[in-house]
Design a protein around this motif. Sequence first.
Motif, short mmCIF file in Angstrom:
data_model
loop_
_atom_site.label_atom_id
_atom_site.label_comp_id
_atom_site.label_asym_id
_atom_site.label_seq_id
_atom_site.Cartn_x
_atom_site.Cartn_y
_atom_site.Cartn_z
N SER A 16 -6.58 4.07 -15.29
CA SER A 16 -6.89 3.23 -14.15
C SER A 16 -5.65 3.09 -13.29
O SER A 16 -4.54 3.05 -13.80
CB SER A 16 -7.36 1.85 -14.62
OG SER A 16 -7.50 1.00 -13.52
N ASN A 17 -5.84 2.98 -11.98
CA ASN A 17 -4.72 2.80 -11.07
C ASN A 17 -4.39 1.33 -10.89
O ASN A 17 -3.49 1.00 -10.13
CB ASN A 17 -5.04 3.42 -9.71
CG ASN A 17 -5.04 4.93 -9.78
OD1 ASN A 17 -4.41 5.51 -10.64
ND2 ASN A 17 -5.72 5.56 -8.85
N LYS A 18 -5.09 0.44 -11.54
CA LYS A 18 -4.85 -0.99 -11.39
C LYS A 18 -3.69 -1.39 -12.29
O LYS A 18 -3.61 -0.98 -13.44
CB LYS A 18 -6.10 -1.77 -11.73
CG LYS A 18 -7.24 -1.41 -10.78
CD LYS A 18 -8.44 -2.26 -11.01
CE LYS A 18 -9.64 -1.86 -10.20
NZ LYS A 18 -9.45 -1.29 -8.92
N ILE A 19 -2.78 -2.20 -11.71
CA ILE A 19 -1.63 -2.68 -12.48
C ILE A 19 -1.48 -4.19 -12.26
O ILE A 19 -1.95 -4.72 -11.26
CB ILE A 19 -0.33 -1.94 -12.08
CG1 ILE A 19 -0.02 -2.10 -10.59
CG2 ILE A 19 -0.40 -0.47 -12.46
CD1 ILE A 19 1.29 -1.49 -10.14
N PRO A 20 -0.84 -4.88 -13.19
CA PRO A 20 -0.64 -6.32 -13.04
C PRO A 20 0.27 -6.62 -11.85
O PRO A 20 1.15 -5.84 -11.51
CB PRO A 20 0.02 -6.75 -14.35
CG PRO A 20 -0.11 -5.61 -15.28
CD PRO A 20 -0.34 -4.39 -14.46
N MET A 40 -2.34 -3.61 -7.22
CA MET A 40 -2.13 -4.95 -7.77
C MET A 40 -3.09 -5.99 -7.22
O MET A 40 -3.21 -7.07 -7.79
CB MET A 40 -0.70 -5.43 -7.44
CG MET A 40 0.37 -4.77 -8.22
SD MET A 40 1.91 -5.64 -7.90
CE MET A 40 2.88 -4.28 -7.36
N ILE A 41 -3.74 -5.70 -6.12
CA ILE A 41 -4.52 -6.73 -5.42
C ILE A 41 -5.64 -7.30 -6.28
O ILE A 41 -5.89 -8.51 -6.26
CB ILE A 41 -5.03 -6.23 -4.05
CG1 ILE A 41 -5.55 -7.39 -3.22
CG2 ILE A 41 -6.05 -5.13 -4.20
CD1 ILE A 41 -4.50 -8.37 -2.81
N ASP A 42 -6.31 -6.48 -7.06
CA ASP A 42 -7.40 -6.99 -7.90
C ASP A 42 -6.87 -7.99 -8.93
O ASP A 42 -7.48 -9.04 -9.15
CB ASP A 42 -8.13 -5.85 -8.62
CG ASP A 42 -8.99 -5.04 -7.67
OD1 ASP A 42 -9.36 -5.55 -6.59
OD2 ASP A 42 -9.30 -3.88 -8.00
N ASP A 43 -5.75 -7.67 -9.55
CA ASP A 43 -5.15 -8.59 -10.53
C ASP A 43 -4.74 -9.89 -9.86
O ASP A 43 -5.01 -10.97 -10.37
CB ASP A 43 -3.93 -7.92 -11.19
CG ASP A 43 -3.30 -8.80 -12.25
OD1 ASP A 43 -3.98 -9.08 -13.26
OD2 ASP A 43 -2.14 -9.20 -12.07
N ILE A 80 -1.97 -4.57 2.78
CA ILE A 80 -2.18 -3.93 1.49
C ILE A 80 -2.16 -2.41 1.66
O ILE A 80 -1.45 -1.70 0.97
CB ILE A 80 -3.52 -4.37 0.85
CG1 ILE A 80 -3.61 -5.90 0.77
CG2 ILE A 80 -3.71 -3.74 -0.52
CD1 ILE A 80 -2.50 -6.57 0.00
N VAL A 81 -2.97 -1.92 2.60
CA VAL A 81 -3.08 -0.48 2.85
C VAL A 81 -3.14 -0.24 4.35
O VAL A 81 -3.84 -0.94 5.07
CB VAL A 81 -4.37 0.10 2.22
CG1 VAL A 81 -4.55 1.57 2.57
CG2 VAL A 81 -4.40 -0.09 0.72
N THR A 82 -2.41 0.77 4.80
CA THR A 82 -2.57 1.29 6.16
C THR A 82 -2.67 2.80 6.03
O THR A 82 -1.77 3.44 5.48
CB THR A 82 -1.38 0.92 7.07
OG1 THR A 82 -1.29 -0.50 7.15
CG2 THR A 82 -1.57 1.48 8.47
N ASP A 83 -3.78 3.35 6.49
CA ASP A 83 -4.03 4.79 6.41
C ASP A 83 -4.00 5.35 7.82
O ASP A 83 -4.79 4.95 8.67
CB ASP A 83 -5.38 5.04 5.75
CG ASP A 83 -5.71 6.51 5.58
OD1 ASP A 83 -4.89 7.37 5.99
OD2 ASP A 83 -6.79 6.80 5.05
N PHE A 84 -3.09 6.27 8.06
CA PHE A 84 -2.97 6.89 9.38
C PHE A 84 -3.73 8.21 9.47
O PHE A 84 -3.83 8.77 10.56
CB PHE A 84 -1.49 7.14 9.72
CG PHE A 84 -0.74 5.88 10.00
CD1 PHE A 84 -0.72 5.34 11.27
CD2 PHE A 84 -0.06 5.22 8.99
CE1 PHE A 84 -0.02 4.17 11.54
CE2 PHE A 84 0.64 4.05 9.24
CZ PHE A 84 0.65 3.53 10.52
N GLY A 85 -4.26 8.70 8.37
CA GLY A 85 -4.93 10.00 8.41
C GLY A 85 -3.94 11.04 8.93
O GLY A 85 -2.82 11.13 8.44
N PHE A 86 -4.33 11.77 9.95
CA PHE A 86 -3.45 12.76 10.56
C PHE A 86 -3.08 12.35 11.97
O PHE A 86 -2.77 13.19 12.81
CB PHE A 86 -4.14 14.14 10.58
CG PHE A 86 -4.42 14.65 9.20
CD1 PHE A 86 -3.40 15.13 8.40
CD2 PHE A 86 -5.71 14.62 8.69
CE1 PHE A 86 -3.65 15.58 7.13
CE2 PHE A 86 -5.98 15.09 7.41
CZ PHE A 86 -4.94 15.57 6.63
#
Length: 116
Positions: A16-20, A40-43, A80-86
């Motif tokens: 899983s990619n989830k971490i404390p 970490m956001i889910d934790d 938390i996340v910023t996705d610029f794509g291309f």
Amino acid sequence: MKYILILSCFLLFSCSNKIPFDKAKWNVKEDVFYDYREFMIDDLLSKKIIIGKNIQELEDLFGKLEVLEEENNKIIVQNIVTDFGFDIDPIKTVNLVIYLNENDVAIKTELVKWEK
């Protein structure tokens, strides 16, 4: 062969990619991207760590924060996340919004997602 298949399935589904939540990792940033926040956001939200904390306690948790005023509400926004794509402009963002009451205590959190 049967054991290899079972072991492969176990490893595939147990990873899983989830971490404390970890304050030091929360603020690790490469260029404009936070390396660990997405994981970490889910934790952080499931443990309800934020609610009931005042600004000083939130800064102890996250580091220096900026309080914004939006439509008569005081809020803190953590990217938390910023996705610029291309592209040079973002195509997707996810922000943690922390709502504060009149005593500057966190009363609500919300994940706000935006996609182009």
